[in-house]
Design an enzyme around this catalytic site. Structure first.
Site, PDB file in Angstrom:
ATOM      1  N   ILE A   2       0.831  -1.192   0.000  1.00  0.00           N
ATOM      2  CA  ILE A   2       0.000   0.000   0.000  1.00  0.00           C
ATOM      3  C   ILE A   2       0.871   1.251   0.000  1.00  0.00           C
ATOM      4  CG2 ILE A   2      -0.216  -0.061   2.531  1.00  0.00           C
ATOM      5  CD1 ILE A   2      -3.124   0.990   2.168  1.00  0.00           C
ATOM      6  N   CYS A   3       0.328   2.328  -0.522  1.00  0.00           N
ATOM      7  CA  CYS A   3       0.949   3.650  -0.488  1.00  0.00           C
ATOM      8  C   CYS A   3       2.200   3.672  -1.373  1.00  0.00           C
ATOM      9  CB  CYS A   3       1.231   4.042   0.965  1.00  0.00           C
ATOM     10  SG  CYS A   3       1.581   5.790   1.246  1.00  0.00           S
TER      11      CYS A   3
END
Length: 182
Positions: free
Chosen positions: A101-102
């Site tokens: 994620i991110c």
């Protein structure tokens, strides 16, 4: 099922790390956190976490999934860990889950597992994911790869991992118990 590895490196995004650890454990999965460069790891927002293990003590044969939190410089520090990249390659070669994620999808890119795969990341990190079929969506699942965009999506990301690793009933049960509205 083996352990779910959540590696932590200096500068990790706390919301993404702790949300995934918590939700996956609520689902009854065995989660092990591993620190890059030691067991005490400082997050991007000055929250210190003590990892269960050091990354060098992790045997990839015991790992059924890798879930990478983002944050900067956390994701760059994960990317620079050759031990972690080897674990990711082993897990991916078995067809097991690799999720990020991110900013952390750059770690999957560095491990060489995004070629031709649909993936997303925090805006701006697409430049570091040249081999991926980049998607500007909040969550992308392509085979054994799950990617998402950022901290505000951490809970949805974790629930999708539960659905992938366990089943949709468990994911729905957790959504209801946590009053998730997404």
């Amino acid at each position: 099922m083996g352990k779910i590895l959540i590696p932590l490196a200096e500068g990790f995004e706390e919301i993404e790390a702790v949300t995934n650890i918590d939700v996956l454990r609520r689902a009854g999965l065995e989660v092990v956190t591993a620190g890059i460069g030691g067991r005490e790891i400082m997050g991007d927002h000055a929250i210190k976490v003590e990892a269960d293990e050091k990354i060098e003590n992790i045997d990839s044969a015991d790992i059924s999934a890798v879930v990478l939190p983002g944050g900067m410089p956390g994701a760059a520090n994960l990317r620079d860990s050759e031990e972690l990249l080897e674990i990711i390659r082993d897990v991916n070669n078995r067809g097991d889950l690799c999720a990020a994620i991110c900013a952390a999808p750059i770690v999957l890119e560095a491990a060489g597992i995004l070629e031709g795969k649909k993936a997303t990341s925090y805006p701006g990190f697409d430049e570091e994911m040249q081999s991926a079929d980049y998607q500007e969506k909040k969550l992308v699942i392509d085979g054994n790869i799950i990617t998402s965009r950022g901290p505000g999506l951490a809970l949805e990301f974790a629930l999708n991992i539960v659905e992938y690793l366990v089943d949709s009933d468990k994911s729905e049960q957790l959504k209801n118990a946590m009053l998730f509205q997404g």
